[in-house]
Scaffold this motif. Sequence first.
Motif, PDB file in Angstrom:
ATOM      1  N   GLN A  36     -16.574 -31.987 -21.045  1.00  0.00           N
ATOM      2  CA  GLN A  36     -16.254 -30.599 -20.698  1.00  0.00           C
ATOM      3  C   GLN A  36     -17.129 -29.605 -21.449  1.00  0.00           C
ATOM      4  N   GLY A  37     -18.394 -29.989 -21.662  1.00  0.00           N
ATOM      5  CA  GLY A  37     -19.342 -29.102 -22.316  1.00  0.00           C
ATOM      6  C   GLY A  37     -19.314 -29.140 -23.828  1.00  0.00           C
ATOM      7  N   ASP A  38     -18.438 -29.946 -24.425  1.00  0.00           N
ATOM      8  CA  ASP A  38     -18.357 -30.003 -25.887  1.00  0.00           C
ATOM      9  C   ASP A  38     -19.590 -30.684 -26.478  1.00  0.00           C
ATOM     10  N   VAL A  39     -19.883 -30.304 -27.705  1.00  0.00           N
ATOM     11  CA  VAL A  39     -21.001 -30.904 -28.435  1.00  0.00           C
ATOM     12  C   VAL A  39     -20.465 -31.499 -29.729  1.00  0.00           C
ATOM     13  N   TYR A  40     -20.628 -32.816 -29.864  1.00  0.00           N
ATOM     14  CA  TYR A  40     -20.191 -33.533 -31.056  1.00  0.00           C
ATOM     15  C   TYR A  40     -21.417 -33.941 -31.866  1.00  0.00           C
ATOM     16  N   GLU A  48     -12.778 -23.662 -35.264  1.00  0.00           N
ATOM     17  CA  GLU A  48     -13.903 -23.595 -34.338  1.00  0.00           C
ATOM     18  C   GLU A  48     -15.249 -23.590 -35.045  1.00  0.00           C
ATOM     19  N   ILE A  49     -15.233 -23.521 -36.380  1.00  0.00           N
ATOM     20  CA  ILE A  49     -16.488 -23.385 -37.108  1.00  0.00           C
ATOM     21  C   ILE A  49     -17.396 -24.585 -36.865  1.00  0.00           C
ATOM     22  N   GLU A  50     -16.847 -25.809 -36.974  1.00  0.00           N
ATOM     23  CA  GLU A  50     -17.669 -26.996 -36.777  1.00  0.00           C
ATOM     24  C   GLU A  50     -18.222 -27.051 -35.361  1.00  0.00           C
ATOM     25  N   TYR A  85     -22.815 -26.368 -31.460  1.00  0.00           N
ATOM     26  CA  TYR A  85     -23.461 -25.702 -30.328  1.00  0.00           C
ATOM     27  C   TYR A  85     -24.783 -25.079 -30.761  1.00  0.00           C
ATOM     28  N   ALA A  86     -24.761 -24.418 -31.910  1.00  0.00           N
ATOM     29  CA  ALA A  86     -25.974 -23.766 -32.395  1.00  0.00           C
ATOM     30  C   ALA A  86     -27.071 -24.787 -32.680  1.00  0.00           C
ATOM     31  N   MET A  87     -26.709 -25.920 -33.306  1.00  0.00           N
ATOM     32  CA  MET A  87     -27.703 -26.951 -33.594  1.00  0.00           C
ATOM     33  C   MET A  87     -28.230 -27.589 -32.318  1.00  0.00           C
ATOM     34  N   THR A  95     -34.032 -26.477 -27.559  1.00  0.00           N
ATOM     35  CA  THR A  95     -35.036 -25.427 -27.403  1.00  0.00           C
ATOM     36  C   THR A  95     -36.348 -25.829 -28.074  1.00  0.00           C
ATOM     37  N   ALA A  96     -36.244 -26.492 -29.213  1.00  0.00           N
ATOM     38  CA  ALA A  96     -37.457 -26.916 -29.922  1.00  0.00           C
ATOM     39  C   ALA A  96     -38.297 -27.880 -29.093  1.00  0.00           C
TER      40      ALA A  96
END
Length: 720
Positions: free
Chosen positions: A52-56, A104-106, A111-113, A119-120
């Motif tokens: 569902q779009g989550d990033v682990y 939600e911090i983790e 998501y940011a990583m 992108t890199a």
Amino acid sequence: MFSGIDEVDWASMEHAYGPADDVPVLLRGLASADPAERESALDGMYGAVHHQGDVYACTLACIPFLFELAVDPEVQDRGSVVELLTSIGGFDLDEDDDEIDEDEIEGAANYAMAAAAVTAGAGVFFELVADDDPGVRLAAPLALATLHRHPVRVLALLRERLPAEPDEEVRLALVEAAGRIALRHRPLAGRVTEWLTLLVDRERAPGLRLAALAQLARCCPDTLPRDVVPVVSELLRELRTAPGGAPEFDQDGEPDADAEAEPEAEPVGCTDVARAEQAAAPTLVGQLRALSAQDNAGRGTPWAADLLRTLHVGLDDRVGDRTALLVDQLRSPDRWQRIDAVRMSGGLIRAWRGSYEELVALVGDQLADPDPRLADAASHVLEELFSLAAPTADALAARLAADPGGWVKEWASGPPGLGSTVKALARLGDARAVPALAAALELPEVPHDVGFAVTHLGPAARPLAGALRRRLAGVALDEGAYDRASPLLAGLTGLRAGEATPEVLRVLRGAPEYRGEWLRTAALRALGSFGPAAREAVPELRAMLRRPGTATEAAEALWAVAGDRDAVLPVLVEALGSDQVHDRRGAAAALGALGPRAAVVAPRLRGLLAHEELWLRVDAAIALWEVTGRPEESTEVLLAAWERNRHVRVRVAECLARMGPVGPASTAAQVLRAELACVRRHNALDGGYGSHDTYEDEKLLALCRQALRGTGKTGRGSTE
């Protein structure tokens, strides 16, 4: 390939369904030569690793290996890998959200990583735009537009690539990518608009011109041509007549014999491998592909519907233009364009207010089409329109008479339900739905929604009272009693069929432990709807006043049946002090029904006007007016709730309409006029809707008009 994959400590990570030690198997499955294995692996990636779009953490660890897969020409179905990378890296964190919950911090960091990592590596998508695999070329433009750090370079590449791209669907993806750049990088919107406008004016291919119009509507709607409806209508006609377009139909609506003899054209990008994948293991990804293939089978331009949906979203509140465009589509000789128009008509009417008589009538015309997909789509849309479906009443009745096999729908699990045509006609209050409901009541298992259909039919359904009573008398009072009895009780409640009191009392007395409270509540509501005709139930109702769980409902019913204030008032006052908000709301509503005879509780109701629960404040304010007849303090609370929660507006408007004429210069009048002037429905949601949303919004509009005219006054609570 996959160098270092076994050195990653996958077992220390988790995905949506537990330890991530199966991720290497999924990654290797994406590289398999077996279509079924690739599909199963892709299903696992979306279902667990990117659930569902989550990033682990394991999702992040997959990114380098996914890039390896994307650029290896020996790997098949790499377009799906590019799409997966785009999804993983394309999540935008809300920059305006200054407060992130500790839990939600983790997730936010992941998501940011992910965005940074994908992108890199996004430079590789530049090469993939010209890949030999059309599936890769289809996915690469959107990946670049979503992920690359230099959108100016991406836009230049899109413009350069368009004339050289041979595949029409990929060309459309290049245009869509430009629209995405305009949305993500607003300073570039002017350049994108200029290019899209050139495509609209100079490009000969109707599909590409339609794609450019759709993206203009999406990112720069003010630049659309004023005559956008006739322009789009003409493009749709060109698509129908272009080679590979929609099959021709003779005057009877059947495909031309010569055209039918020709082999069907494959949708763009369809291959033997794709067909093999559709026949593979029943994964979610496979099911979605199969459904898409089934929906697009026989379409000459399967992408046209998506372009039109994008155009409609961009046109937004230009309801007149959108309606005119759909009217034109519904008159098309192309069944596929009509199917798309029917579906989009439902979306338009659910979200926006407008004059829809002509549009709805044309949707009704599709009920007679021999293609069941078109007729079924039309009936599903009409089912949700309630009174707005009035122009189609005769068409609904004709379809109902012609298709008795569709009166009831059986499901693999759960109880049967009424067909859409039956529900649509019943919701119009049309007596021609009665034979279908009578037949449904003779089935071994009564459809779960029969009672609601009877309620909407009102007096027209009176002939069904006997069957409802007979079926209720035969309900076994075991653990399944609630499921079997509730549709019947709902129907008798809607009919106010007091002659059914003995059957309802049997259920009330014999309700089983399982869901017994629900069943007793439904029975008490039925008795209350019968009023004085249920007088033989009075002893039972008195006995239930002290029964935990249903005392308020018993008091309501006793008041409706016998008007015994002295018996019910203490019970309701006690419930008004409950520590459960639900009980207090029920008590407030019941006290309001007593009207001035409950004036003694006014101070208690007044004390609830500042309660933290908004819905309780509303119920208390309405009850306070009903018992005192003084609207001032109640109106202030109701209007405050109106502004805070749009979903409370129907209930507030009902009360304002009953209060009588609203002063022309009052705050209430200003609020009501502002609601009537709004084009968007008050309960319209982005990405979801309820089956009664249109009904509730139309009800709100009618109540607003009643309150302003002062014609909706029905008085405060009474024994009537």
